[in-house]
Design an enzyme around this catalytic site. Structure first.
Site, PDB file in Angstrom:
ATOM      1  CE1 TYR A  73      60.735  51.845 -47.271  1.00  0.00           C
ATOM      2  CE2 TYR A  73      58.874  50.358 -46.927  1.00  0.00           C
ATOM      3  CZ  TYR A  73      59.937  51.091 -46.428  1.00  0.00           C
ATOM      4  OH  TYR A  73      60.189  51.068 -45.078  1.00  0.00           O
TER       5      TYR A  73
ATOM      6  CB  SER B  64      51.659  40.199 -47.850  1.00  0.00           C
ATOM      7  OG  SER B  64      51.023  40.947 -46.850  1.00  0.00           O
TER       8      SER B  64
ATOM      9  CB  THR C  33      47.725  40.471 -46.372  1.00  0.00           C
ATOM     10  OG1 THR C  33      46.330  40.702 -46.462  1.00  0.00           O
ATOM     11  CG2 THR C  33      48.206  40.015 -47.737  1.00  0.00           C
TER      12      THR C  33
ATOM     13  CE1 TYR D 277      49.240  43.761 -52.263  1.00  0.00           C
ATOM     14  CE2 TYR D 277      48.656  43.298 -49.978  1.00  0.00           C
ATOM     15  CZ  TYR D 277      49.614  43.459 -50.958  1.00  0.00           C
ATOM     16  OH  TYR D 277      50.950  43.311 -50.640  1.00  0.00           O
TER      17      TYR D 277
ATOM     18  CE  LYS E 122      51.541  40.885 -53.020  1.00  0.00           C
ATOM     19  NZ  LYS E 122      52.692  40.908 -53.931  1.00  0.00           N
TER      20      LYS E 122
ATOM     21  CG  ASN F 214      52.830  45.725 -40.589  1.00  0.00           C
ATOM     22  OD1 ASN F 214      52.558  44.543 -40.438  1.00  0.00           O
ATOM     23  ND2 ASN F 214      51.897  46.642 -40.727  1.00  0.00           N
TER      24      ASN F 214
ATOM     25  CG  LEU G  63      51.162  53.747 -37.589  1.00  0.00           C
ATOM     26  CD1 LEU G  63      50.054  54.727 -37.212  1.00  0.00           C
ATOM     27  CD2 LEU G  63      51.341  52.696 -36.487  1.00  0.00           C
TER      28      LEU G  63
ATOM     29  N   PRO H  45      37.759  49.383 -41.043  1.00  0.00           N
ATOM     30  CG  PRO H  45      35.877  49.888 -42.340  1.00  0.00           C
ATOM     31  CD  PRO H  45      37.105  50.508 -41.742  1.00  0.00           C
ATOM     32  N   GLY H  46      38.190  45.900 -41.560  1.00  0.00           N
ATOM     33  CA  GLY H  46      39.124  44.895 -42.066  1.00  0.00           C
ATOM     34  C   GLY H  46      40.380  44.731 -41.232  1.00  0.00           C
TER      35      GLY H  46
HETATM   36  P1  NAD Z   1      56.072  49.834 -54.063  1.00  0.00           P
HETATM   37  O1  NAD Z   1      54.787  50.254 -54.661  1.00  0.00           O
HETATM   38  O2  NAD Z   1      56.952  50.869 -53.469  1.00  0.00           O
HETATM   39  O3  NAD Z   1      56.950  49.035 -55.134  1.00  0.00           O
HETATM   40  C1  NAD Z   1      56.357  48.258 -56.164  1.00  0.00           C
HETATM   41  C2  NAD Z   1      56.999  48.690 -57.467  1.00  0.00           C
HETATM   42  O4  NAD Z   1      56.425  47.911 -58.529  1.00  0.00           O
HETATM   43  C3  NAD Z   1      56.745  50.163 -57.808  1.00  0.00           C
HETATM   44  O5  NAD Z   1      57.980  50.792 -58.085  1.00  0.00           O
HETATM   45  C4  NAD Z   1      55.850  50.123 -59.050  1.00  0.00           C
HETATM   46  O6  NAD Z   1      56.116  51.195 -59.922  1.00  0.00           O
HETATM   47  C5  NAD Z   1      56.235  48.785 -59.636  1.00  0.00           C
HETATM   48  N1  NAD Z   1      55.207  48.193 -60.491  1.00  0.00           N
HETATM   49  C6  NAD Z   1      53.883  47.999 -60.220  1.00  0.00           C
HETATM   50  N2  NAD Z   1      53.278  47.429 -61.272  1.00  0.00           N
HETATM   51  C7  NAD Z   1      54.224  47.245 -62.224  1.00  0.00           C
HETATM   52  C8  NAD Z   1      54.220  46.717 -63.532  1.00  0.00           C
HETATM   53  N3  NAD Z   1      53.105  46.273 -64.101  1.00  0.00           N
HETATM   54  N4  NAD Z   1      55.376  46.663 -64.218  1.00  0.00           N
HETATM   55  C9  NAD Z   1      56.539  47.109 -63.681  1.00  0.00           C
HETATM   56  N5  NAD Z   1      56.597  47.635 -62.435  1.00  0.00           N
HETATM   57  C10 NAD Z   1      55.465  47.708 -61.730  1.00  0.00           C
HETATM   58  O7  NAD Z   1      55.748  48.687 -52.997  1.00  0.00           O
HETATM   59  P2  NAD Z   1      56.707  47.961 -51.948  1.00  0.00           P
HETATM   60  O8  NAD Z   1      56.249  48.351 -50.606  1.00  0.00           O
HETATM   61  O9  NAD Z   1      58.122  48.125 -52.324  1.00  0.00           O
HETATM   62  O10 NAD Z   1      56.231  46.461 -52.181  1.00  0.00           O
HETATM   63  C11 NAD Z   1      56.961  45.551 -52.977  1.00  0.00           C
HETATM   64  C12 NAD Z   1      56.248  44.225 -52.968  1.00  0.00           C
HETATM   65  O11 NAD Z   1      56.110  43.760 -51.627  1.00  0.00           O
HETATM   66  C13 NAD Z   1      54.833  44.246 -53.543  1.00  0.00           C
HETATM   67  O12 NAD Z   1      54.619  43.044 -54.249  1.00  0.00           O
HETATM   68  C14 NAD Z   1      53.955  44.291 -52.309  1.00  0.00           C
HETATM   69  O13 NAD Z   1      52.694  43.736 -52.546  1.00  0.00           O
HETATM   70  C15 NAD Z   1      54.766  43.443 -51.358  1.00  0.00           C
HETATM   71  N6  NAD Z   1      54.495  43.718 -49.943  1.00  0.00           N
HETATM   72  C16 NAD Z   1      54.615  44.999 -49.469  1.00  0.00           C
HETATM   73  C17 NAD Z   1      54.343  45.265 -48.139  1.00  0.00           C
HETATM   74  C18 NAD Z   1      54.403  46.668 -47.600  1.00  0.00           C
HETATM   75  O14 NAD Z   1      53.757  46.941 -46.595  1.00  0.00           O
HETATM   76  N7  NAD Z   1      55.161  47.574 -48.203  1.00  0.00           N
HETATM   77  C19 NAD Z   1      53.977  44.224 -47.282  1.00  0.00           C
HETATM   78  C20 NAD Z   1      53.893  42.933 -47.789  1.00  0.00           C
HETATM   79  C21 NAD Z   1      54.154  42.695 -49.133  1.00  0.00           C
HETATM   80  C1  WQD Z   2      49.169  49.423 -38.856  1.00  0.00           C
HETATM   81  C2  WQD Z   2      48.358  49.768 -37.610  1.00  0.00           C
HETATM   82  C3  WQD Z   2      46.087  50.409 -38.090  1.00  0.00           C
HETATM   83  C4  WQD Z   2      47.108  54.087 -40.231  1.00  0.00           C
HETATM   84  C5  WQD Z   2      48.812  46.842 -44.340  1.00  0.00           C
HETATM   85  C6  WQD Z   2      48.173  45.861 -45.288  1.00  0.00           C
HETATM   86  C7  WQD Z   2      49.008  44.619 -45.382  1.00  0.00           C
HETATM   87  C8  WQD Z   2      50.469  44.924 -45.670  1.00  0.00           C
HETATM   88  C9  WQD Z   2      51.024  46.046 -44.859  1.00  0.00           C
HETATM   89  C10 WQD Z   2      51.049  44.523 -47.950  1.00  0.00           C
HETATM   90  C11 WQD Z   2      46.935  49.209 -37.630  1.00  0.00           C
HETATM   91  C12 WQD Z   2      46.856  51.574 -37.489  1.00  0.00           C
HETATM   92  C13 WQD Z   2      47.175  52.904 -39.526  1.00  0.00           C
HETATM   93  C14 WQD Z   2      46.566  55.239 -39.604  1.00  0.00           C
HETATM   94  C15 WQD Z   2      46.226  53.946 -37.605  1.00  0.00           C
HETATM   95  N1  WQD Z   2      50.691  45.305 -47.026  1.00  0.00           N
HETATM   96  N2  WQD Z   2      46.743  52.827 -38.234  1.00  0.00           N
HETATM   97  N3  WQD Z   2      46.143  55.120 -38.307  1.00  0.00           N
HETATM   98  O1  WQD Z   2      47.056  47.308 -41.780  1.00  0.00           O
HETATM   99  O2  WQD Z   2      48.937  46.059 -40.626  1.00  0.00           O
HETATM  100  O3  WQD Z   2      48.914  46.230 -43.071  1.00  0.00           O
HETATM  101  O4  WQD Z   2      50.120  47.153 -44.828  1.00  0.00           O
HETATM  102  O5  WQD Z   2      51.030  43.348 -48.019  1.00  0.00           O
HETATM  103  O6  WQD Z   2      48.430  43.826 -46.365  1.00  0.00           O
HETATM  104  O7  WQD Z   2      46.885  45.542 -44.817  1.00  0.00           O
HETATM  105  O8  WQD Z   2      49.425  48.245 -41.743  1.00  0.00           O
HETATM  106  O9  WQD Z   2      50.412  50.475 -41.446  1.00  0.00           O
HETATM  107  O10 WQD Z   2      48.091  50.293 -42.427  1.00  0.00           O
HETATM  108  O11 WQD Z   2      48.429  49.785 -40.010  1.00  0.00           O
HETATM  109  O12 WQD Z   2      45.830  53.879 -36.443  1.00  0.00           O
HETATM  110  O13 WQD Z   2      46.453  56.315 -40.207  1.00  0.00           O
HETATM  111  O14 WQD Z   2      48.221  51.195 -37.538  1.00  0.00           O
HETATM  112  O15 WQD Z   2      44.783  50.373 -37.624  1.00  0.00           O
HETATM  113  O16 WQD Z   2      46.606  48.863 -36.317  1.00  0.00           O
HETATM  114  P1  WQD Z   2      48.461  46.943 -41.730  1.00  0.00           P
HETATM  115  P2  WQD Z   2      49.091  49.779 -41.481  1.00  0.00           P
END
Ligand code: NAD
Ligand code: WQD
Length: 344
Positions: free
Chosen positions: A12, A125, A127, A149, A153, A179, A200, A293-294
């Site tokens: 993504y 993140s 997180t 997870y 990070k 987010n 969400l 939870p969490g």
């Molecule tokens: P995503 O799952 O869409 O993209 C991650 C990509 O990594 C995927 O295409 C997957 O196929 C690839 N991948 C996973 N393991 C692999 C491996 N061993 N070798 C090669 N490719 C591999 O996720 P995203 O939302 O694009 O997230 C990208 C990064 O950002 C991640 O590190 C995630 O932890 C971090 N992040 C995401 C969010 C979020 O909410 N989307 C928030 C904070 C941090």
């Molecule tokens: C947002 C809000 C939920 C779904 C998570 C990970 C975080 C980061 C991003 C990678 C909250 C509420 C959600 C639903 C709902 N990822 N909600 N109904 O929890 O802030 O973060 O994704 O690093 O590590 O924890 O994002 O989109 O899940 O939730 O009411 O079906 O929406 O309770 O308040 P969150 P989220």
């Protein structure tokens, strides 16, 4: 020409950052093993770029493959997105998360060091702030992990900080995303979660398009203005622009940095539902259920440091986020899945 290697490139955030880097004049080579993405992303990128994207299918845990890719393409910087990211799943398979997210990171860093490449952007993140004590959250806030997870990070950051302390040639960008939501305005690339969405915005989008009957709102008794959880949603295009600024910073200023990538603005679950209804013209029915939870009550960034260090700030608001998420969802109701009747 400067070449940037993206791991997790068809995911993504990776796919949107790929476009942003190309538009900023960088050459990009993408790596992914499609663990959580579709090869179709490459076709969509080709359409958007007007040329075939340079891509290598590889697992970041494969040391030989990563060394070959870094050297073959002459990458000068790496953005390491590849990781597993589902919080709930991480509690079921902690070792898989440690192996992929931390093992993969060490492997990528080793392949870089072997080729004398020391500019790395790490996908961190919000997180890492655990249960925040004060809002908005500044980069100096206390750090903790509340699930496996999150620990990957937090430990990923710690491991890289120790690496650069031992070898100052490393210049590392620790980008703490809040987010990420929304999609490219073309409607060609976006977020395509497998199975039931955990987050969400994709859940709301699937309700609006009729794929799911209603949203479950996880709690309305938080200490927030309307009782539902408050988050800092950031448009994925703004996030991608933040990566371009970070890569430029590492290569030109040759300094590491740790910054939040958020808007600084919090929106509640009900705010998001209303904004999505406005953007889509569809109803988003919901039922309030118990807290998840969490979850924390509220989490939003102090976004000042990224502005000061990178000259970057988020430009798109909640309406643009929902409009672009809706365009992606309504044009691709099955995500990247091939249309029924399509070949293979
Ligand atoms: P995503 O799952 O869409 O993209 C991650 C990509 O990594 C995927 O295409 C997957 O196929 C690839 N991948 C996973 N393991 C692999 C491996 N061993 N070798 C090669 N490719 C591999 O996720 P995203 O939302 O694009 O997230 C990208 C990064 O950002 C991640 O590190 C995630 O932890 C971090 N992040 C995401 C969010 C979020 O909410 N989307 C928030 C904070 C941090
Ligand atoms: C947002 C809000 C939920 C779904 C998570 C990970 C975080 C980061 C991003 C990678 C909250 C509420 C959600 C639903 C709902 N990822 N909600 N109904 O929890 O802030 O973060 O994704 O690093 O590590 O924890 O994002 O989109 O899940 O939730 O009411 O079906 O929406 O309770 O308040 P969150 P989220």
């Amino acid at each position: 020409m400067t070449t940037v290697l993206l791991t997790g490139a068809t995911g993504y955030i990776g796919s949107h950052t790929w476009l942003a880097l190309k538009h900023a004049g960088y050459d990009v080579v993408g790596v992914d093993n499609f663990a959580n993405s579709s090869p179709q992303v490459l076709d969509r990128l080709a359409t958007l770029l007007g040329e075939a994207p340079v891509f290598e299918e590889a697992d970041v845990n494969d040391a030989a493959a990563m060394t070959r890719v870094v050297s073959a393409h002459g990458a000068q910087a790496v953005v390491h997105f590849a990781a597993h990211k589902a919080v709930g799943e991480s509690a079921e398979k902690p070792l898989e998360y440690f192996r992929n997210n931390l093992g993969g990171l060490v492997n990528v860093a080793q392949a870089m060091a072997d080729q004398d490449v020391f500019a790395l952007v790490f996908s961190s993140s919000a997180t890492v702030y655990g249960q925040p004590e004060t809002l908005p959250i500044a980069e100096s806030a206390a750090l903790s992990a509340t699930n496996p997870y999150g620990l990957t990070k937090l430990m990923g950051e710690q491991l890289l900080r120790e690496l650069e302390r031992c070898d100052p040639r490393w210049k590392i960008g620790y980008l703490r995303y809040f987010n990420p939501v929304g999609a490219h305005p073309s409607g060609l690339i976006g977020e395509d979660p497998r199975g039931i969405p955990n987050n969400l915005m994709p859940y709301v989008a699937q309700v609006a398009v009729g794929k799911r009957p209603f949203l479950q709102v996880y709690g309305n008794d938080y200490d927030t203005p309307d009782g539902t959880g408050v988050r800092d949603y950031i448009h994925v295009l703004d996030l991608a622009a933040g990566h371009v600024a970070a890569v430029r910073h590492l290569l030109e200023r040759k300094q590491s940095l740790t910054v939040n990538l958020g808007t600084g603005q919090g929106y509640s679950v009900l705010d998001v539902i209303r904004a999505f209804e406005r953007a889509s013209g569809r109803a988003v029915p919901f039922k309030t259920v118990a807290r998840r939870p969490g979850d924390v009550a509220a989490c939003y960034a102090d976004a000042t440091l990224a502005r000061e260090l990178l000259g970057w700030q988020a430009e798109r608001g909640i309406d643009a986020m929902c409009e672009d998420a809706w365009r992606w969802q309504s044009r691709n109701p099955q995500g990247y899945a091939p249309a029924l009747g399509a070949a293979d």
